[in-house]
Design a protein around this motif. Structure first.
Motif, PDB file in Angstrom:
ATOM      1  N   GLN A  51       0.792  -1.374  -0.016  1.00  0.00           N
ATOM      2  CA  GLN A  51      -0.084   0.073   0.165  1.00  0.00           C
ATOM      3  C   GLN A  51       0.817   1.268   0.049  1.00  0.00           C
ATOM      4  N   GLY A  52       2.375   1.121  -0.091  1.00  0.00           N
ATOM      5  CA  GLY A  52       3.162   2.255   0.089  1.00  0.00           C
ATOM      6  C   GLY A  52       3.327   2.946   1.379  1.00  0.00           C
ATOM      7  N   LEU A  53       2.984   1.964   2.570  1.00  0.00           N
ATOM      8  CA  LEU A  53       3.092   2.379   3.645  1.00  0.00           C
ATOM      9  C   LEU A  53       4.319   1.655   4.486  1.00  0.00           C
ATOM     10  N   LYS A  54       4.590   2.341   5.745  1.00  0.00           N
ATOM     11  CA  LYS A  54       5.424   1.771   6.770  1.00  0.00           C
ATOM     12  C   LYS A  54       4.840   2.105   8.037  1.00  0.00           C
ATOM     13  N   ALA A  55       5.552   1.389   8.972  1.00  0.00           N
ATOM     14  CA  ALA A  55       5.143   1.548  10.260  1.00  0.00           C
ATOM     15  C   ALA A  55       5.389   2.664  10.680  1.00  0.00           C
ATOM     16  N   GLY A  56       4.487   3.422  11.326  1.00  0.00           N
ATOM     17  CA  GLY A  56       4.518   4.747  11.841  1.00  0.00           C
ATOM     18  C   GLY A  56       4.067   5.880  10.986  1.00  0.00           C
ATOM     19  N   ASP A  57       3.664   5.346   9.846  1.00  0.00           N
ATOM     20  CA  ASP A  57       2.820   6.292   9.095  1.00  0.00           C
ATOM     21  C   ASP A  57       1.349   6.594   9.488  1.00  0.00           C
ATOM     22  N   ALA A  58       0.837   7.751   9.070  1.00  0.00           N
ATOM     23  CA  ALA A  58      -0.553   8.047   9.430  1.00  0.00           C
ATOM     24  C   ALA A  58      -1.221   8.681   8.266  1.00  0.00           C
ATOM     25  N   GLN A  59      -2.596   7.994   7.917  1.00  0.00           N
ATOM     26  CA  GLN A  59      -2.949   8.594   6.879  1.00  0.00           C
ATOM     27  C   GLN A  59      -4.610   8.329   6.863  1.00  0.00           C
ATOM     28  N   ASP A  60      -5.056   9.544   6.446  1.00  0.00           N
ATOM     29  CA  ASP A  60      -6.618   9.416   6.630  1.00  0.00           C
ATOM     30  C   ASP A  60      -7.047   9.062   8.011  1.00  0.00           C
ATOM     31  N   GLY A  61      -6.561   9.437   9.131  1.00  0.00           N
ATOM     32  CA  GLY A  61      -6.709   9.472  10.427  1.00  0.00           C
ATOM     33  C   GLY A  61      -6.560   7.672  11.082  1.00  0.00           C
TER      34      GLY A  61
END
Length: 275
Positions: free
Chosen positions: A84-94
């Motif tokens: 999903q193009g994410l990593k631990a610690g990311d915040a997206q759409d709440g």
């Protein structure tokens, strides 16, 4: 668990309630699982899964209890996050994302809700300003107790508690705000009671000159200088207030400012927050 939650609310103890709202693939806990978490990060009741989710949820709970904001954590395997193009610690759409390092490789979404007691406001006195504060403060989330002679209790409507005279109960707790607005009737007794135990805010409604004289009397009566320095006098923000309603508004505004200090963050910080 419901009895525990109700008892903690009744005692005014802060805690966080963590609820598993969604699971994907194999997970130890299923949707609907709950846990009660104390302000020190201790899970005192319930269960929301093993160590894979537990450490992230406990950290989020401590942060929620600190800033008063709920959090939604999504614990997913590293490869799923990367897809999903994410990593631990990311915040997206709440949503705050964390790694699931467990062999099960399941995903869990957990909602963490801080349950914070209403701040306690004690109003000493029955002046027009005191009555006006008692009308405004409940709408700002304060549990309002009025300390005044019983003959004056009819002046107050809609408050949570009425106490005879100016003695604040010793069990009033640490999250306490006190406004002394006695208007010459029991000023010293009310201030002694107000300063008897630690409070977030203690204020005196009156002139700077009158407050100075009262401070001298209190110092002579044994009130320590450090406590006297905490007294807000005159009370309230400098809004140029004149009428009792305006003065009351300035005082409640000052209490809200103190209560919320440090809780609000720029939107960019909130979006970049980590767990």
């Amino acid at each position: 668990m419901l009895d525990l939650v109700n008892n903690m609310k009744a005692r005014g103890e802060p805690f966080a309630l963590a609820t598993v709202v969604r699971t994907v693939s194999l997970t130890a806990a299923k949707a609907g699982a709950k846990a009660v978490i104390l302000s020190d990060g201790t899970m005192t009741a319930g269960w929301i899964g093993g160590g894979c989710a537990r450490s992230n949820v406990l950290k989020a709970a401590r942060q929620s209890l600190s800033d008063g904001q709920p959090r939604l954590i999504s614990v997913q395997p590293k490869d799923v996050l990367e897809e999903q193009g994410l990593k631990a610690g990311d915040a997206q759409d709440g949503v705050l994302y964390a790694n699931n390092m467990c062999p099960s490789h399941g995903s869990m979404d957990i909602f963490v809700e801080p349950i914070l007691p209403r701040p306690q406001l004690y109003i000493c006195g029955a002046s027009p300003v005191a009555v006006a504060i008692s009308a405004i403060a409940p709408r700002m989330g304060f549990f309002v107790s009025v300390c005044a002679p019983s003959a004056d209790h009819t002046l107050f409507e809609g408050v949570d508690r009425l106490i005879d005279a100016y003695e604040i109960p010793p069990e009033s707790g640490g999250n306490r705000y006190v406004v002394v607005s006695t208007q010459g009737r029991g000023d010293t007794a009310a201030l002694k009671s107000a300063l008897s135990s630690p409070s977030v805010y203690v204020a005196f409604v009156g002139s700077r000159k009158k407050a100075s004289v009262l401070k001298e009397e209190l110092a002579a009566a044994g009130i320590t200088p450090s406590l006297l320095e905490t007294l807000h006098a005159p009370a309230g923000l400098d809004l140029g207030a004149i009428t009792p309603d305006e003065i009351a508004l300035s005082i409640v505004a000052e209490m809200v400012e103190i209560r919320r200090r440090g809780q609000r963050q720029p939107d960019t910080q909130k979006q970049e927050g980590t767990i």
